[in-house]
Design a protein around this motif. Structure first.
Motif, short mmCIF file in Angstrom:
data_model
loop_
_atom_site.label_atom_id
_atom_site.label_comp_id
_atom_site.label_asym_id
_atom_site.label_seq_id
_atom_site.Cartn_x
_atom_site.Cartn_y
_atom_site.Cartn_z
N UNK A 23 1.10 -1.48 -0.20
CA UNK A 23 -0.27 0.32 -0.02
C UNK A 23 0.97 0.98 -0.33
N UNK A 24 0.89 2.36 -0.99
CA UNK A 24 1.64 3.43 -1.47
C UNK A 24 0.74 4.67 -1.15
N UNK A 25 1.78 5.07 -0.49
CA UNK A 25 0.82 6.63 -0.41
C UNK A 25 1.53 7.54 -1.82
N UNK A 68 1.93 -3.45 -10.10
CA UNK A 68 0.61 -4.28 -8.97
C UNK A 68 0.51 -3.98 -7.09
N UNK A 69 1.57 -2.70 -7.44
CA UNK A 69 1.45 -2.18 -6.08
C UNK A 69 0.06 -1.03 -5.83
N UNK A 70 -0.47 -1.19 -4.04
CA UNK A 70 -1.92 -0.48 -4.09
C UNK A 70 -1.83 0.41 -3.80
N UNK A 71 -2.34 1.49 -4.35
CA UNK A 71 -3.09 3.17 -4.15
C UNK A 71 -4.03 3.52 -3.45
N UNK A 72 -4.34 2.80 -2.09
CA UNK A 72 -5.49 3.55 -1.21
C UNK A 72 -6.16 4.03 -0.58
N UNK A 73 -7.32 4.34 -1.18
CA UNK A 73 -8.19 5.83 -1.41
C UNK A 73 -7.92 6.45 0.32
N UNK A 74 -7.23 7.08 0.93
CA UNK A 74 -7.64 8.01 2.43
C UNK A 74 -9.31 7.65 3.22
N UNK A 75 -9.01 7.21 4.26
CA UNK A 75 -10.50 7.55 4.36
C UNK A 75 -11.23 8.15 4.62
N UNK A 76 -12.82 8.25 4.51
CA UNK A 76 -12.63 10.06 4.95
C UNK A 76 -13.02 10.92 5.86
N UNK A 95 -3.34 10.25 -4.60
CA UNK A 95 -2.40 10.69 -4.42
C UNK A 95 -3.30 11.94 -3.80
N UNK A 96 -2.22 12.06 -2.56
CA UNK A 96 -2.43 13.71 -1.73
C UNK A 96 -2.15 15.25 -2.71
N UNK A 97 -2.68 15.67 -2.79
CA UNK A 97 -1.77 17.18 -4.52
C UNK A 97 -1.95 18.22 -3.40
N UNK A 98 -0.94 18.59 -2.51
CA UNK A 98 -0.98 19.88 -2.01
C UNK A 98 -0.73 21.14 -2.93
N UNK A 99 -0.31 20.63 -4.14
CA UNK A 99 -0.91 21.99 -5.36
C UNK A 99 0.29 22.47 -5.27
#
Length: 461
Positions: free
Chosen positions: A306-308, A328-336, A355-359
């Protein structure tokens, strides 16, 4: 024996020469100016010659050398090599690097067999022939006959390279030197009349300075070598990563392999299966081999896949996700619930999903907020961080925050692209503190894949 070959206290160079541009000159210059231990030039044409600001004494033969000799480097015409090797054996030398070519790779198998017979008779272990030999960045022992201004010498570091090709090895040396990549050892074994990649694997496995072993291989030469390699690599890979690139995959390439080092290329599928069984991580190019080796040397193995993805560029973030998922690596969504907490501390228009896009309006602190909030949790096993330093809110302090995040014990790789002094200095600081940096998301993703893959290999072995 391999300690004498890789880390000698004394060396004799047969074929040493004061003539600039010659093989014997370059090898002698390497050793006299950088080795710092005992060097004995052998050439009956000379007595004493002033070179590199000092008087160098030459000896007529190795038998005239007054001190013990650990290793002899032979750079004379092929027909003279058996006699030289015999003299070395009588002297008590236990290891030889035969730089000379003109043996089985040129169809002269009989001469190579003669060399093997002499070596066996006197108990001399032979590297080569038809090789550039050994580069030891720690001691300065360097038999590579290419001038340093053409083939740079990399600094000491955690990587070792075993290469069947001398030219490829030299090019890698130069490439690693320009990037300040820590390549502590390099060995090119050429025709492997005696010492094979399997023995070199064992040697580097026992050296604590080597964290990752890389191998450039064209083909095995003798029956039974594949089995020996499999058994040895399997033992080593359980404790230390081994990364290999197999060249000569197609029919035309396999013909080239045979004429290059007289090796039997065999089918690529055989080597692919062999690497899988042995726990060797396979690369698809030399560059990829070192991309993965760098991460394996610097970072811990992850617990899962699981990859951030943290980025200041939406486009780079998308590329990273594509590359990770393709491997084959996972990019799971962040829980609400977690995303809501992050939104309170980030810019209103930041994307908090993964991805978390801090812009492009981000600051150093925004990266720190995300890393501190997510890496300690069980949500993620590792992180791919994109830091485009062209963004005005980012400074050199971002490196400190990324280095601090190592405390969470999870792999971190960074994507950083550009040529400014700030970008280059940023990369140097990160890599100097054990965080690997890559210019593109796909290369960073492959490095994380290698870390995950090695974790799985260790569990299996």
């Amino acid at each position: 024996m391999l300690s004498k070959l890789l880390d000698p206290e004394s060396v004799a160079v047969v074929g040493a020469s004061p003539k600039q541009g010659s093989v014997g000159y370059v090898i002698l210059e390497n050793l006299v100016t950088r080795f710092g231990k005992k060097v004995f030039p052998i050439n009956p044409k000379y007595d004493e010659v002033e070179l590199w600001g000092r008087v160098i004494k030459f000896y007529r033969s190795i038998s005239e050398v007054p001190d013990p000799v650990d290793v002899v480097v032979i750079a004379t015409p092929a027909p003279t090599v058996p006699k030289v090797l015999e003299e070395a054996g009588i002297k008590g030398v236990k290891a030889a690097v035969i730089v000379s070519s003109g043996f089985s790779e040129a169809g002269n198998t009989e001469l190579e067999n003669w060399v093997k017979a002499v070596a066996k008779q006197y108990g001399v272990r032979v590297l080569g022939p038809n090789c550039i030999g050994v580069y030891n960045a720690y001691s300065g022992f360097d038999t590579v006959f290419l001038p340093a201004e053409r083939a740079g010498r990399p600094p000491p570091g955690p990587l070792a390279l075993i290469s069947q090709s001398g030219a490829v090895a030299a090019a890698i040396m130069d490439w690693a030197a320009r990037r300040r990549l820590g390549l502590g050892f390099l060995v090119n074994y050429g025709n492997k009349a005696d010492i094979t990649e399997t023995e070199l694997l064992e040697g580097f496995a026992a050296d604590d300075r080597v964290k990752v072993i890389t191998i450039y291989i064209e083909g095995f030469k003798y029956p039974g070598e594949a089995r020996q390699f499999l058994e040895t690599a399997k033992k080593i890979a359980a404790k230390k990563p081994v990364v290999a690139y197999k060249a000569g995959r197609g029919g035309a390439a396999q013909r080239a392999v045979k004429s290059h080092t007289a090796a039997m290329a065999g089918s690529y599928e055989m080597y692919h299966g062999l690497f899988q069984q042995a726990g060797v991580i396979e690369a698809s190019s030399v560059r990829e081999m070192f991309d993965m080796a760098k991460a394996l040397a610097m970072q811990p193995t992850p617990r899962g896949r699981r990859t951030l993805v943290l980025t200041d560029s939406g486009g780079m973030g998308i590329q990273a996700v594509d590359a990770l998922e393709a491997l084959g690596l996972e990019v799971p969504e962040i829980p609400e619930s977690v995303a809501k907490e992050l939104k309170r501390e980030l810019l209103p228009f930041a994307a908090v999903a993964n991805p978390v896009d801090v812009t492009g309006s981000t600051t150093d602190e925004h990266y720190k907020i995300v890393l501190d909030a997510l890496l300690p949790t069980p949500l993620f096993d590792m992180a791919l961080v994109v830091t485009l330093m062209q963004v005005p809110g980012l400074t050199k302090n971002l490196a400190d925050y990324l280095i601090d995040a190592k405390k969470y014990g999870k792999p971190i790789v960074v994507v950083n692209f550009g040529g400014s002094e700030l970008v280059q200095r940023f990369e140097e600081v990160l890599e100097g503190n054990g965080i690997p940096v890559y210019p593109t998301p796909d290369r960073a993703a492959k490095a994380l894949w290698a870390l995950y893959k090695y974790g799985e290999i260790r569990k299996r072995l």
